[in-house]
Design a protein around this motif. Structure first.
Motif, PDB file in Angstrom:
ATOM      1  N   ASP B 241       0.827  -1.198   0.000  1.00 30.65           N
ATOM      2  CA  ASP B 241       0.000   0.000   0.000  1.00 30.65           C
ATOM      3  C   ASP B 241       0.863   1.250   0.000  1.00 30.65           C
ATOM      4  O   ASP B 241       0.548   2.226  -0.662  1.00 30.65           O
ATOM      5  CB  ASP B 241      -0.960  -0.028   1.192  1.00 30.65           C
ATOM      6  N   GLY B 242       1.970   1.187   0.749  1.00 30.88           N
ATOM      7  CA  GLY B 242       2.894   2.309   0.723  1.00 30.88           C
ATOM      8  C   GLY B 242       3.456   2.502  -0.677  1.00 30.88           C
ATOM      9  O   GLY B 242       3.517   3.616  -1.198  1.00 30.88           O
ATOM     10  N   GLU B 243       3.853   1.403  -1.273  1.00 32.16           N
ATOM     11  CA  GLU B 243       4.465   1.435  -2.593  1.00 32.16           C
ATOM     12  C   GLU B 243       3.509   2.027  -3.634  1.00 32.16           C
ATOM     13  O   GLU B 243       3.861   2.929  -4.394  1.00 32.16           O
ATOM     14  CB  GLU B 243       4.844  -0.001  -2.984  1.00 32.16           C
ATOM     15  N   ARG B 244       2.316   1.482  -3.640  1.00 34.58           N
ATOM     16  CA  ARG B 244       1.309   1.899  -4.612  1.00 34.58           C
ATOM     17  C   ARG B 244       1.031   3.397  -4.511  1.00 34.58           C
ATOM     18  O   ARG B 244       0.991   4.112  -5.523  1.00 34.58           O
ATOM     19  CB  ARG B 244       0.037   1.102  -4.316  1.00 34.58           C
ATOM     20  N   THR B 245       0.855   3.852  -3.302  1.00 28.78           N
ATOM     21  CA  THR B 245       0.520   5.265  -3.109  1.00 28.78           C
ATOM     22  C   THR B 245       1.641   6.176  -3.593  1.00 28.78           C
ATOM     23  O   THR B 245       1.398   7.195  -4.267  1.00 28.78           O
ATOM     24  CB  THR B 245       0.258   5.536  -1.616  1.00 28.78           C
ATOM     25  N   VAL B 246       2.871   5.800  -3.288  1.00 26.44           N
ATOM     26  CA  VAL B 246       3.993   6.635  -3.699  1.00 26.44           C
ATOM     27  C   VAL B 246       4.134   6.649  -5.222  1.00 26.44           C
ATOM     28  O   VAL B 246       4.425   7.682  -5.823  1.00 26.44           O
ATOM     29  CB  VAL B 246       5.291   6.164  -3.013  1.00 26.44           C
ATOM     30  N   ARG B 247       3.909   5.510  -5.848  1.00 29.52           N
ATOM     31  CA  ARG B 247       3.923   5.485  -7.314  1.00 29.52           C
ATOM     32  C   ARG B 247       2.923   6.491  -7.873  1.00 29.52           C
ATOM     33  O   ARG B 247       3.200   7.204  -8.829  1.00 29.52           O
ATOM     34  CB  ARG B 247       3.512   4.091  -7.820  1.00 29.52           C
ATOM     35  N   ARG B 248       1.762   6.509  -7.272  1.00 31.51           N
ATOM     36  CA  ARG B 248       0.723   7.410  -7.747  1.00 31.51           C
ATOM     37  C   ARG B 248       1.174   8.862  -7.570  1.00 31.51           C
ATOM     38  O   ARG B 248       1.074   9.675  -8.488  1.00 31.51           O
ATOM     39  CB  ARG B 248      -0.567   7.165  -6.966  1.00 31.51           C
ATOM     40  N   TRP B 249       1.693   9.177  -6.410  1.00 34.77           N
ATOM     41  CA  TRP B 249       2.158  10.539  -6.164  1.00 34.77           C
ATOM     42  C   TRP B 249       3.236  10.946  -7.161  1.00 34.77           C
ATOM     43  O   TRP B 249       3.229  12.049  -7.696  1.00 34.77           O
ATOM     44  CB  TRP B 249       2.727  10.654  -4.747  1.00 34.77           C
ATOM     45  N   MET B 250       4.164  10.029  -7.402  1.00 40.79           N
ATOM     46  CA  MET B 250       5.295  10.380  -8.264  1.00 40.79           C
ATOM     47  C   MET B 250       4.874  10.554  -9.721  1.00 40.79           C
ATOM     48  O   MET B 250       5.548  11.237 -10.489  1.00 40.79           O
ATOM     49  CB  MET B 250       6.401   9.328  -8.160  1.00 40.79           C
ATOM     50  N   ALA B 251       3.762   9.927 -10.078  1.00 43.33           N
ATOM     51  CA  ALA B 251       3.278  10.061 -11.447  1.00 43.33           C
ATOM     52  C   ALA B 251       2.427  11.319 -11.605  1.00 43.33           C
ATOM     53  O   ALA B 251       2.055  11.693 -12.714  1.00 43.33           O
ATOM     54  CB  ALA B 251       2.467   8.824 -11.834  1.00 43.33           C
ATOM     55  N   GLY B 252       2.105  11.950 -10.497  1.00 39.56           N
ATOM     56  CA  GLY B 252       1.243  13.129 -10.538  1.00 39.56           C
ATOM     57  C   GLY B 252       1.968  14.360 -11.069  1.00 39.56           C
ATOM     58  O   GLY B 252       3.177  14.319 -11.324  1.00 39.56           O
ATOM     59  N   THR B 257       8.675  16.333  -2.595  1.00 42.21           N
ATOM     60  CA  THR B 257      10.128  16.196  -2.429  1.00 42.21           C
ATOM     61  C   THR B 257      10.438  15.471  -1.131  1.00 42.21           C
ATOM     62  O   THR B 257      11.578  15.108  -0.870  1.00 42.21           O
ATOM     63  CB  THR B 257      10.818  17.577  -2.391  1.00 42.21           C
ATOM     64  N   ALA B 258       9.406  15.286  -0.309  1.00 46.42           N
ATOM     65  CA  ALA B 258       9.601  14.541   0.937  1.00 46.42           C
ATOM     66  C   ALA B 258       8.350  13.748   1.266  1.00 46.42           C
ATOM     67  O   ALA B 258       7.231  14.220   1.056  1.00 46.42           O
ATOM     68  CB  ALA B 258       9.931  15.492   2.076  1.00 46.42           C
ATOM     69  N   ILE B 259       8.591  12.547   1.756  1.00 46.04           N
ATOM     70  CA  ILE B 259       7.468  11.701   2.159  1.00 46.04           C
ATOM     71  C   ILE B 259       7.631  11.378   3.631  1.00 46.04           C
ATOM     72  O   ILE B 259       8.658  10.857   4.053  1.00 46.04           O
ATOM     73  CB  ILE B 259       7.452  10.400   1.328  1.00 46.04           C
ATOM     74  N   LEU B 260       6.599  11.695   4.388  1.00 45.06           N
ATOM     75  CA  LEU B 260       6.592  11.352   5.811  1.00 45.06           C
ATOM     76  C   LEU B 260       5.623  10.194   6.007  1.00 45.06           C
ATOM     77  O   LEU B 260       4.413  10.352   5.829  1.00 45.06           O
ATOM     78  CB  LEU B 260       6.143  12.561   6.637  1.00 45.06           C
ATOM     79  N   ALA B 261       6.167   9.031   6.338  1.00 44.42           N
ATOM     80  CA  ALA B 261       5.309   7.867   6.562  1.00 44.42           C
ATOM     81  C   ALA B 261       5.078   7.729   8.061  1.00 44.42           C
ATOM     82  O   ALA B 261       6.023   7.790   8.846  1.00 44.42           O
ATOM     83  CB  ALA B 261       5.962   6.621   6.001  1.00 44.42           C
ATOM     84  N   GLY B 269       7.750   0.491   1.849  1.00 49.45           N
ATOM     85  CA  GLY B 269       7.063   0.429   0.557  1.00 49.45           C
ATOM     86  C   GLY B 269       7.417   1.637  -0.288  1.00 49.45           C
ATOM     87  O   GLY B 269       7.657   1.523  -1.495  1.00 49.45           O
ATOM     88  N   ALA B 270       7.487   2.796   0.348  1.00 47.14           N
ATOM     89  CA  ALA B 270       7.834   4.018  -0.360  1.00 47.14           C
ATOM     90  C   ALA B 270       9.227   3.901  -0.977  1.00 47.14           C
ATOM     91  O   ALA B 270       9.444   4.202  -2.148  1.00 47.14           O
ATOM     92  CB  ALA B 270       7.782   5.206   0.600  1.00 47.14           C
ATOM     93  N   LEU B 271      10.163   3.426  -0.180  1.00 45.53           N
ATOM     94  CA  LEU B 271      11.540   3.257  -0.647  1.00 45.53           C
ATOM     95  C   LEU B 271      11.581   2.310  -1.849  1.00 45.53           C
ATOM     96  O   LEU B 271      12.305   2.558  -2.828  1.00 45.53           O
ATOM     97  CB  LEU B 271      12.376   2.672   0.492  1.00 45.53           C
ATOM     98  N   GLU B 272      10.804   1.266  -1.783  1.00 44.77           N
ATOM     99  CA  GLU B 272      10.772   0.303  -2.888  1.00 44.77           C
ATOM    100  C   GLU B 272      10.244   0.949  -4.164  1.00 44.77           C
ATOM    101  O   GLU B 272      10.811   0.782  -5.240  1.00 44.77           O
ATOM    102  CB  GLU B 272       9.876  -0.887  -2.524  1.00 44.77           C
ATOM    103  N   ALA B 273       9.156   1.675  -4.008  1.00 49.06           N
ATOM    104  CA  ALA B 273       8.575   2.349  -5.168  1.00 49.06           C
ATOM    105  C   ALA B 273       9.598   3.289  -5.791  1.00 49.06           C
ATOM    106  O   ALA B 273       9.801   3.292  -7.013  1.00 49.06           O
ATOM    107  CB  ALA B 273       7.332   3.120  -4.747  1.00 49.06           C
ATOM    108  N   LEU B 274      10.272   4.071  -4.963  1.00 47.06           N
ATOM    109  CA  LEU B 274      11.219   5.053  -5.478  1.00 47.06           C
ATOM    110  C   LEU B 274      12.403   4.370  -6.152  1.00 47.06           C
ATOM    111  O   LEU B 274      12.878   4.822  -7.193  1.00 47.06           O
ATOM    112  CB  LEU B 274      11.677   5.976  -4.336  1.00 47.06           C
TER     113      LEU B 274
END
Lengths: 371, 371
Positions: B241-252, B257-261, B269-274
């Motif tokens: 879920d973390g991964e998916r959400t960050v992918r969406r943000w990055m495609a926006g 420039t910063a993600i606070l989980a 998940g965020a790190l993986e997406a990035l």
DNA sequence: CTGAAAGCGCTTACAG
DNA sequence: CTGAAAGCGCTTACAG
């Protein structure tokens, strides 16, 4: 203890107290909780109200004694709780057991050894049966266990035991791992093995370790080699022990080109050591693990390892235990499959020239993780 | 059930059976197990032998009922066992509880909700007391819990509750994290928050989530901003879920420039997406987590995160529970500290030019992990 | 719809 | 050194 525990006042209220306070019999109190339709609505509500007011709850213990069941599954563990919960293998295994508990409405009792003995802990566990993990001691213990009328299922036990149990094909898995390494051309293989039980000296290796070692011997034999041809270290199953050992090997005169860890945790430690040393995996050294813990797919490089489905093992064991508890006797021994999962941590060994170069470079010490 | 359960033969043997078979009283049988020195050696050995032969063991349940204690600690969990054991946060927490159990010779009963209700599970647990995790519902439940005479300690609960409990300073920790990010110069901060309980809509946020959100608001306020200035997503606590959400943000159109989980798992998940997207951390995007799970120190780059000592939380809760059980009443609420651990996943935001460039590049999709 | 009685299996004063 | 008895707290036929 403050407040004493005199006759009618302090102490946990019992059904008798509620009955007295509400002006009914204990039977009525019991019915209010268990067979509501045996009572008039008014009576039931009155009783429940009084119970609520007194803070009364039927004693789980008394209920269980009466019912002859606890609706709890026990797991008899070979180590203390803290050690178990530090080991991802057990977390995965317990998750499998937990799935069955969730589905069947059971609770899960974790039972560590008492005074160093798994068997001694039994009388202190109110459960309907036990999943017994890694009981690697004398067969007598297993037999004794089986005779006591509590249903048991043995996991990671001795192959020759006749009690119902669940194991995986450790031997085949390890053999495949060795084949893979040999097939890639590795000749200098080091084996990161783990500590046998305390009485291994007397009784020899047992359980999964014995089978993995047998598989290792099988694989070597196929290649016309023996255990004497590999370097083997026995260490506790922990990251740091894996790391430390690999550092030592790499600093030696003839470092291995492949490391076979008999547990993923040890392999993780190996990977860490190699990264810190600046050794390329799999370019310079290959690493293989055993278990396929969730993290194995996430290391960099991703770990080649022998997969056992640990969660399924837990599920299977709990399922078998439940069947035994319900008297659907099926005291089978199941052998779950293993299979080699080739990821990115294995490759052919480097050509001799490059190897010597690397060895020279590796005399130094790598930096440690934290500043 | 095969074998029936007729009078003297089948079924679990009792002390009475052993007494009859050995020719002694039930008292003698009990003494043989519990007060060996009350019996002549010959008598004791005879009884033990017969017991052994019959496969007799004193019933743990009966013993506990008699003794008035179980020597088991219960943990009342907010989710099913499988879900709990998939969450490293709980593994660490339970490890802390387990340490105390190990030291004091207690077993550990894991109790998932029964019919969706944590409270309903209580009558089915034979324990001396409960550590209650994440009970985020109505205060009435907590009050009810406290009235039943079983000792309880609340963890990750509602701050305003008056029951004994252990919590960490979530608010302060989150505030520090925001400060850190703002101090580095980040203006586009996205917050990866987690699902509140089912009745959050009715009752508002509670427990740790409420406190973390409050800390977030604090931090933003210090910088002259409000919650309206950050993008916030509420997702289940899982890597994907973390991964998916960050992918969406990055495609926006305007990626952060910063993600606070608000949880390390989400940060992983965020790190993986990035990484999959080829986004440099912390060069292009900074990531901060919360919890400081063991893995946080091992990610690449190592995760900057708000540390809470989860194991200590478990230890403290279990210790307090034990004190309550022993009647050393000290119904305190403890607030354990948090602190920001700065590692390698945070840095100043990139200059505007480079950012636009990166955004363009990130339109594509990264590869997924497994083939 | 309700009460008196037995029993789940054990332990522990108490009396011998 | 050993036995008869009470009781831990509950539930459930059984009789009313």
């Amino acid at each position: 203890m403050p407040g004493g525990r005199t006759g009618g006042g302090r102490g946990k209220p019992t059904a008798g107290d509620v009955a007295a306070a509400a002006g009914y019999s204990r039977t009525a109190v019991s019915f209010a909780f268990n067979s509501p339709d045996q009572l008039s609505r008014a009576t039931r509500e009155r009783i429940l109200a009084v119970a609520e007011e007194l803070g009364y709850r039927p004693s789980p213990l008394a209920r269980m004694l009466r019912a002859g069941q606890t609706r709890a599954l026990g797991v008899l563990l070979p180590q203390g709780l803290a050690a178990i919960l530090r080991n991802p293998y057990y977390t995965e295994f317990l998750r499998g057991v937990g799935e069955v508990c969730d589905r069947e409405g059971y609770t899960l009792l974790l039972t560590p050894p008492l005074r160093e003995s798994m068997l001694e802990a039994i009388p202190y566990a109110a459960v309907d049966g036990f999943v017994v993990c890694g009981l690697e001691t004398d067969r007598g213990e297993v037999a004794e266990l089986a005779r006591h009328q509590t249903p048991v299922v043995l996991v990671d036990g001795d192959p020759q035991s006749d009690a119902p149990g669940v194991d995986v094909d450790d031997r085949r898995g390890t053999r495949e791992a060795v084949r893979h390494l040999v097939g890639l051309g590795h000749r200098r293989i080091a084996v990161l093995s783990f500590d046998p039980g305390p009485d291994a000296a007397v009784r020899g290796y047992r359980g999964p370790l014995a089978r993995r070692l047998a598989g290792l011997a099988d694989g070597l034999a196929e290649a016309g080699r023996t255990m004497a041809d590999v370097e083997l270290a026995e260490v506790p199953i922990s990251r740091v022990d894996g790391e430390r050992t690999v550092r030592r090997w790499m600093a030696g005169p003839e470092p291995p080109t492949a490391i076979l860890a008999l547990s993923d945790i040890l392999a993780f430690g190996a990977l860490e050591a190699l990264r810190d040393l600046g050794v390329d995996v799999p370019g310079e050294v290959s690493v293989v693990g055993f278990d396929d813990l969730a993290e194995a797919a996430r290391t960099r490089p991703a770990l080649t390892t022998v997969r056992q489905d640990t969660e399924a093992k837990g599920r299977t064991a709990a399922g078998a235990l439940l069947a035994a508890i319900r008297g659907e006797q099926q005291p089978v021994r199941r052998l779950l499959p293993t299979r080699l999962v080739v990821r990115a941590s294995t490759a052919p060994p480097p050509p001799p020239g490059r190897r010597a170069e690397a060895a020279a470079r590796n005399r130094g010490d790598g930096p440690s993780d934290e500043p």
